[in-house]
Motif scaffolding. Structure first.
Motif, mmCIF file in Angstrom:
data_model
loop_
_atom_site.group_PDB
_atom_site.id
_atom_site.type_symbol
_atom_site.label_atom_id
_atom_site.label_comp_id
_atom_site.label_asym_id
_atom_site.label_seq_id
_atom_site.Cartn_x
_atom_site.Cartn_y
_atom_site.Cartn_z
ATOM 1 N N TYR A 279 0.813 -1.216 0.000
ATOM 2 C CA TYR A 279 0.000 0.000 0.000
ATOM 3 C C TYR A 279 0.852 1.274 0.000
ATOM 4 O O TYR A 279 0.427 2.309 -0.510
ATOM 5 N N GLY A 280 2.052 1.224 0.570
ATOM 6 C CA GLY A 280 2.925 2.392 0.507
ATOM 7 C C GLY A 280 3.229 2.766 -0.935
ATOM 8 O O GLY A 280 3.157 3.942 -1.329
ATOM 9 N N THR A 281 3.539 1.756 -1.730
ATOM 10 C CA THR A 281 3.792 1.975 -3.158
ATOM 11 C C THR A 281 2.547 2.526 -3.843
ATOM 12 O O THR A 281 2.627 3.446 -4.668
ATOM 13 N N ALA A 282 1.390 1.982 -3.511
ATOM 14 C CA ALA A 282 0.135 2.426 -4.136
ATOM 15 C C ALA A 282 -0.160 3.888 -3.812
ATOM 16 O O ALA A 282 -0.609 4.646 -4.682
ATOM 17 N N LEU A 283 0.106 4.301 -2.562
ATOM 18 C CA LEU A 283 -0.152 5.697 -2.180
ATOM 19 C C LEU A 283 0.803 6.646 -2.890
ATOM 20 O O LEU A 283 0.392 7.718 -3.365
ATOM 21 N N LEU A 284 2.081 6.274 -2.959
ATOM 22 C CA LEU A 284 3.043 7.139 -3.642
ATOM 23 C C LEU A 284 2.712 7.233 -5.130
ATOM 24 O O LEU A 284 2.768 8.325 -5.723
ATOM 25 N N LYS A 285 2.351 6.130 -5.740
ATOM 26 C CA LYS A 285 1.984 6.126 -7.153
ATOM 27 C C LYS A 285 0.786 7.042 -7.400
ATOM 28 O O LYS A 285 0.765 7.805 -8.376
ATOM 29 N N GLN A 286 -0.200 6.996 -6.522
ATOM 30 C CA GLN A 286 -1.378 7.842 -6.687
ATOM 31 C C GLN A 286 -1.036 9.313 -6.477
ATOM 32 O O GLN A 286 -1.540 10.190 -7.192
ATOM 33 N N ALA A 287 -0.161 9.614 -5.519
ATOM 34 C CA ALA A 287 0.250 11.001 -5.292
ATOM 35 C C ALA A 287 0.908 11.578 -6.536
ATOM 36 O O ALA A 287 0.599 12.700 -6.970
ATOM 37 N N ILE A 288 1.820 10.809 -7.122
ATOM 38 C CA ILE A 288 2.500 11.261 -8.338
ATOM 39 C C ILE A 288 1.485 11.474 -9.461
ATOM 40 O O ILE A 288 1.552 12.460 -10.213
ATOM 41 N N ALA A 289 0.517 10.578 -9.570
ATOM 42 C CA ALA A 289 -0.489 10.684 -10.633
ATOM 43 C C ALA A 289 -1.331 11.950 -10.470
ATOM 44 O O ALA A 289 -1.602 12.659 -11.445
ATOM 45 N N ILE A 290 -1.747 12.256 -9.256
ATOM 46 C CA ILE A 290 -2.550 13.462 -9.021
ATOM 47 C C ILE A 290 -1.761 14.700 -9.395
ATOM 48 O O ILE A 290 -2.276 15.614 -10.060
ATOM 49 N N ILE A 291 -0.509 14.741 -8.980
ATOM 50 C CA ILE A 291 0.322 15.918 -9.270
ATOM 51 C C ILE A 291 0.550 16.059 -10.762
ATOM 52 O O ILE A 291 0.361 17.136 -11.343
ATOM 53 N N GLU A 292 0.958 14.974 -11.406
ATOM 54 C CA GLU A 292 1.299 15.059 -12.825
ATOM 55 C C GLU A 292 0.099 15.375 -13.699
ATOM 56 O O GLU A 292 0.231 16.030 -14.738
ATOM 57 N N ARG A 293 -1.085 14.958 -13.286
ATOM 58 C CA ARG A 293 -2.281 15.192 -14.101
ATOM 59 C C ARG A 293 -2.965 16.523 -13.806
ATOM 60 O O ARG A 293 -3.599 17.098 -14.687
ATOM 61 N N SER A 294 -2.853 17.006 -12.563
ATOM 62 C CA SER A 294 -3.747 18.093 -12.163
ATOM 63 C C SER A 294 -3.090 19.324 -11.573
ATOM 64 O O SER A 294 -3.679 20.409 -11.644
ATOM 65 N N ILE A 295 -1.942 19.193 -10.957
ATOM 66 C CA ILE A 295 -1.406 20.311 -10.176
ATOM 67 C C ILE A 295 -0.297 21.015 -10.944
ATOM 68 O O ILE A 295 0.720 20.391 -11.295
ATOM 69 N N PRO A 296 -0.447 22.312 -11.214
ATOM 70 C CA PRO A 296 0.569 23.057 -11.964
ATOM 71 C C PRO A 296 1.793 23.363 -11.112
ATOM 72 O O PRO A 296 1.806 24.291 -10.315
ATOM 73 N N THR A 297 2.806 22.543 -11.249
ATOM 74 C CA THR A 297 4.036 22.736 -10.485
ATOM 75 C C THR A 297 5.211 22.212 -11.304
ATOM 76 O O THR A 297 5.016 21.646 -12.388
ATOM 77 N N GLN A 298 6.415 22.386 -10.808
ATOM 78 C CA GLN A 298 7.601 22.009 -11.556
ATOM 79 C C GLN A 298 8.351 20.820 -10.958
ATOM 80 O O GLN A 298 9.103 20.146 -11.653
#
Length: 355
Positions: A279-298
């Motif tokens: 589940y640690g891997t699953a949470l990190l994977k989801q965090a990266i997905a949210i950022i890369e798809r939705s959050i304007p950052t660098q």
């Protein structure tokens, strides 16, 4: 931005609502310029001020002009702490002025005329925007300051974080009911009634490597949830509780912290009874997905304690690169020095918002 002229400074010091402590700070800055006292004296006085003082304008100008090239670690530390304390004081007013439209620029003659009739609220608002412009101009200089030890590296990162947070920018605010799902998990925003999850599952072992030791006291839980909801409405953080889709069992917590156009920091924890099954891997994977798809950052940040080998292996597996080592100083919720490793990964979001 040109320096505040002596004529404007003299007019500001004469305003009836300027406190004696502000005038004392201005006098100390003059004394530093004459070599009669030290920057440590300035820091001691600055820490006692509770107002958004016009004197801070002079302080920034002096820091940028006279206190850059230093060879002694304690001098660098005083310099960094001056910036940090100043920015922390300014940050307390960010929520007040973040949505205020800045008035058109005035000439020095127009501003001097305004000062004659200015009240405290007018001067405070003007001071906020003047300070904001000065710190944005100083950002590149602060990025180039070389820390001389790991504590200074931690202070520098906090300085740059505050600047990134207060800089005007568009932020994404997710709807209150927005949820995310993967094959086995679902994620939702934390709610005022979720205190029991934190109290039950955030055990001492969980808090060992996180920025807070315990959620055992209901007052701490309530304050955390309330602050999280305020920041989520601002678009500066996202706090998600995680559950199994089939059983609805609680899994853990995923946070995106300090969201701004330069970076986002990931935090996560998995309850003790759910560890060891991926589940640690699953949470990190989801965090990266949210950022890369939705959050304007660098940049995506993952900061982990040096002793937390499991988290280090996790972030390295997902392409994070070690950027630097630093020490975080004690806080009211984590009363110890923490040796940290800061990992970074670029965000893939297309069409990033401009500065």
């Amino acid at each position: 931005m040109k320096p505040i002229s002596s004529q404007i400074q003299e007019s500001l010091w004469k305003l009836s609502f300027i406190e004696e402590t502000e005038r004392e700070l201005a006098a100390t800055l003059e004394a530093v310029g004459r070599g009669e006292t030290t920057w440590s004296t300035v820091l001691a006085q600055l820490e006692t001020l509770d107002v958004l003082s016009v004197v801070y304008l002079r302080l920034i100008q002096d820091l940028r002009t006279h206190f850059v090239a230093v060879a002694v670690p304690i001098e660098r530390e005083v310099q960094l702490r001056l910036w940090l304390v100043l920015l922390q004081k300014m940050g307390r007013y960010w929520n007040t002025y973040r949505l205020v439209e800045r008035e058109p620029r005035q000439t020095e003659e127009e501003w001097l005329e305004t000062l004659v009739h200015a009240d405290q609220a007018t001067v405070e608002q003007w001071t906020w925007f003047q300070l904001l412009q000065l710190i944005l101009e100083a950002r590149a200089e602060l990025e180039e300051l070389e820390p001389m030890n790991f504590i200074q590296a931690g202070i520098k990162q906090e300085i740059l974080l505050i600047i990134g947070m207060v800089e005007p920018q568009k932020r994404l605010v997710f709807d209150e009911e927005h949820q995310w799902q993967t094959e086995h998990l679902w994620f939702r925003k934390i709610q005022p009634t979720d205190g029991s999850y934190l109290q039950q599952y955030f055990t001492p072992n969980i808090g060992r490597y996180l920025s807070i030791d315990s959620f055992a006291h209901p007052a701490i839980v309530a304050a955390y949830i309330q602050q999280s909801q305020v920041e989520m409405k601002q678009g500066t953080c996202l706090v998600l509780l995680v559950f199994e889709r089939d059983s609805q069992a609680f899994v853990g917590c995923l946070t995106l912290n300090d969201i701004h156009q330069y970076s986002v920091e990931i935090g996560l924890w998995v309850s003790e009874n759910q560890q060891g099954i991926g589940y640690g891997t699953a949470l990190l994977k989801q965090a990266i997905a949210i950022i890369e798809r939705s959050i304007p950052t660098q940049q995506i940040i993952y900061t982990v304690e040096k002793e937390n080998q499991r988290s280090i292996a996790l972030c390295e597996k997902w392409g994070f690169q070690l950027e630097e080592e630093l020490i975080l100083e004690p806080t009211p919720l984590k009363n110890k020095y923490r040796a940290m490793l800061r990992y970074v990964r670029g965000a893939k979001l297309q069409g990033l918002m401009t500065r």
